[in-house]
Design a protein around this motif. Structure first.
Motif, PDB file in Angstrom:
ATOM      1  N   UNK A  40       0.821  -1.204   0.000  1.00 41.05           N
ATOM      2  CA  UNK A  40       0.000   0.000   0.000  1.00 41.05           C
ATOM      3  C   UNK A  40       0.850   1.247   0.000  1.00 41.05           C
ATOM      4  N   UNK A  41       0.180   2.389  -0.132  1.00 38.77           N
ATOM      5  CA  UNK A  41       0.871   3.671  -0.113  1.00 38.77           C
ATOM      6  C   UNK A  41      -0.025   4.734   0.501  1.00 38.77           C
ATOM      7  N   UNK A  42       0.627   5.774   1.034  1.00 40.65           N
ATOM      8  CA  UNK A  42      -0.081   6.904   1.639  1.00 40.65           C
ATOM      9  C   UNK A  42       0.628   8.178   1.179  1.00 40.65           C
ATOM     10  N   UNK A  43      -0.132   9.216   0.790  1.00 39.92           N
ATOM     11  CA  UNK A  43       0.514  10.449   0.328  1.00 39.92           C
ATOM     12  C   UNK A  43       1.196  11.204   1.464  1.00 39.92           C
ATOM     13  N   UNK A  44       2.229  11.962   1.099  1.00 40.20           N
ATOM     14  CA  UNK A  44       2.956  12.802   2.049  1.00 40.20           C
ATOM     15  C   UNK A  44       2.626  14.267   1.798  1.00 40.20           C
ATOM     16  N   UNK A  45       2.547  15.068   2.849  1.00 37.80           N
ATOM     17  CA  UNK A  45       2.358  16.512   2.653  1.00 37.80           C
ATOM     18  C   UNK A  45       3.566  17.120   1.947  1.00 37.80           C
ATOM     19  N   UNK A  46       3.335  18.180   1.212  1.00 37.42           N
ATOM     20  CA  UNK A  46       4.411  18.868   0.502  1.00 37.42           C
ATOM     21  C   UNK A  46       5.470  19.336   1.492  1.00 37.42           C
ATOM     22  N   UNK A  47       6.727  19.052   1.185  1.00 35.35           N
ATOM     23  CA  UNK A  47       7.834  19.506   2.013  1.00 35.35           C
ATOM     24  C   UNK A  47       8.284  18.544   3.087  1.00 35.35           C
ATOM     25  N   UNK A  48       7.516  17.482   3.328  1.00 33.01           N
ATOM     26  CA  UNK A  48       7.925  16.517   4.361  1.00 33.01           C
ATOM     27  C   UNK A  48       9.194  15.780   3.943  1.00 33.01           C
ATOM     28  N   UNK A  49       9.338  15.571   2.633  1.00 35.40           N
ATOM     29  CA  UNK A  49      10.561  14.997   2.055  1.00 35.40           C
ATOM     30  C   UNK A  49      11.014  15.937   0.944  1.00 35.40           C
ATOM     31  N   UNK A  50      12.262  16.374   1.001  1.00 32.08           N
ATOM     32  CA  UNK A  50      12.792  17.306   0.006  1.00 32.08           C
ATOM     33  C   UNK A  50      13.987  16.676  -0.699  1.00 32.08           C
ATOM     34  N   UNK A  51      13.909  16.648  -2.023  1.00 36.33           N
ATOM     35  CA  UNK A  51      15.004  16.096  -2.826  1.00 36.33           C
ATOM     36  C   UNK A  51      15.368  14.686  -2.393  1.00 36.33           C
ATOM     37  N   UNK A  52      14.353  13.898  -2.035  1.00 35.51           N
ATOM     38  CA  UNK A  52      14.578  12.512  -1.657  1.00 35.51           C
ATOM     39  C   UNK A  52      15.065  12.311  -0.241  1.00 35.51           C
ATOM     40  N   UNK A  53      15.083  13.374   0.565  1.00 34.26           N
ATOM     41  CA  UNK A  53      15.581  13.264   1.933  1.00 34.26           C
ATOM     42  C   UNK A  53      14.516  13.738   2.917  1.00 34.26           C
ATOM     43  N   UNK A  54      14.300  12.971   3.974  1.00 30.54           N
ATOM     44  CA  UNK A  54      13.299  13.319   4.979  1.00 30.54           C
ATOM     45  C   UNK A  54      13.695  14.619   5.668  1.00 30.54           C
ATOM     46  N   UNK A  55      12.802  15.616   5.626  1.00 29.26           N
ATOM     47  CA  UNK A  55      13.057  16.887   6.303  1.00 29.26           C
ATOM     48  C   UNK A  55      12.161  17.085   7.515  1.00 29.26           C
TER      49      UNK A  55
END
Length: 355
Positions: A40-55
């Motif tokens: 399964x998958x769940x969407x992430x809010x914009x900016x939670x991951x930036x350029x492939x890295x968790x922020x």
């Protein structure tokens, strides 16, 4: 026959995805075909991951919690994938020695090859072959160096969700496991996983990854180009991108969007093609013979045809579910087969326990 259930967790820029696979081990440690139990998958809010890295680890952790609640995974131990611009993967020849000793020697062997200090990196090495060198036997392989901050950020997100990270794997290696494509006629293939911000290119020769490139662009960059050209909301730009596609006739009112999309798509395809060209030049007679596309952004209409034309190679959609059997619960999900290209990394991460 012993059975083990492994969960691969793929933290992307716009989605978190997880796949639970059951592995069977018989005598001698050899098992049969893995069985996919849940995905399964769940969407992430914009900016939670930036350029492939968790922020934002807590935000990503909340999404992972939601995914576990929806899919009812059987346990909380996970294999995490990493792959962004702070991960270095390069071909490297080293003096032959037992693998544990070789890995232990990496900090002394590679300190002048990395853009960061050795003490700030996590190092690994994948042997891919051997040969006779000028001063004795040599091992050929791929050096992997990930900044500790990158790995720690992913681990923090997983722990924020109440899960236990049991290992960290390179997403590119997961792709190679999930898409076995060697046949009697095709010995070298290119796997291209197009994410929102990172595109992973893996050249696999005779079943072994021989080259990995992590390109700092993906499907979201194309959406951004349309959004900036028209000054419309991101959601509208994404819908327009998928409606227009690449290489098709468009209505006059969509000309600006089509031009912006074509510029972004051409740039990405050229970067992918240049990777193929580099590999062919450095491995005479062993160029890639076919391309397999995966990733959430791989479905842009016309993209596969354009990549095929630019590279002069057949391009098809990767089928990671072809490497696993489907459990009863998974088989009931009609969406699974249609969207399996999005699951390639998480499937391969789970299958790594059998490698």
């Amino acid at each position: 026959m012993a059975k083990t259930r492994v969960i691969g967790l793929d933290i992307g820029t716009t989605q978190v995805r997880a796949t639970e696979v059951e592995l069977s081990a018989g005598r001698g440690g050899r098992g049969g075909q893995p069985t996919l139990l849940r995905a399964g998958e769940v969407p992430l809010p914009f900016g939670a991951v930036r350029d492939g890295e968790v922020s934002e680890p807590s935000t990503v952790g909340t999404a992972i919690k939601q995914l576990w609640s929806q899919q009812k995974f059987s346990h909380k131990n996970v294999v995490i994938g990493i792959g962004n611009q702070r991960v270095v993967v390069r071909e490297l020849d080293l003096p032959a020695m037992p693998l544990p000793e070789l890995k232990a020697s990496l900090p002394f062997q590679v300190q002048d090859l990395l853009p960061v200090a050795v003490e700030d990196a996590i190092l690994d090495y994948l042997p891919t072959g051997s040969r006779a060198g000028e001063h004795g036997p040599v091992v050929s392989g791929l050096l992997v160096a990930a900044t500790k901050d990158t790995v720690r950020a992913n681990i923090a997100a997983v722990r924020a969700a109440g899960l236990r990270p049991v290992s960290v794997d390179l997403s590119a290696f997961a792709l190679a496991r999930a898409l076995p494509a060697v046949s009697d006629d095709v010995h070298t293939v290119a796997l291209v996983d197009i994410g929102a911000r990172v595109t992973t290119v893996v050249i696999v020769a005779n079943g072994v990854p021989s080259l990995v490139r992590l390109l700092p662009t993906g499907g979201q960059d194309a959406t951004d180009a349309v959004q900036q050209a028209l000054n419309v909301p991101t959601v509208e730009a994404e819908a327009l991108k998928r409606q227009i596609g690449f290489g098709y006739a468009t209505a006059p009112e969509h000309d600006a969007a089509a031009r912006a999309l074509a510029t972004a798509t051409t740039s990405l395809v050229e970067s992918i093609r240049n990777t193929f060209v580099y590999y062919a030049a450095s491995h005479p007679g062993a160029a890639a013979q076919a391309v397999y596309l995966t990733g959430g952004a791989s479905q842009l209409p016309g993209l596969g045809q354009y990549l095929s034309s630019a590279s002069r190679l057949p391009v098809t959609l990767g089928q990671p579910l072809g490497s696993v059997a489907l459990g009863r619960g998974a088989a009931l999900d009609g969406r699974l087969a249609e969207e399996q290209h999005r699951l390639a990394v998480s499937v391969g991460l789970a299958m790594g326990a059998a490698a």
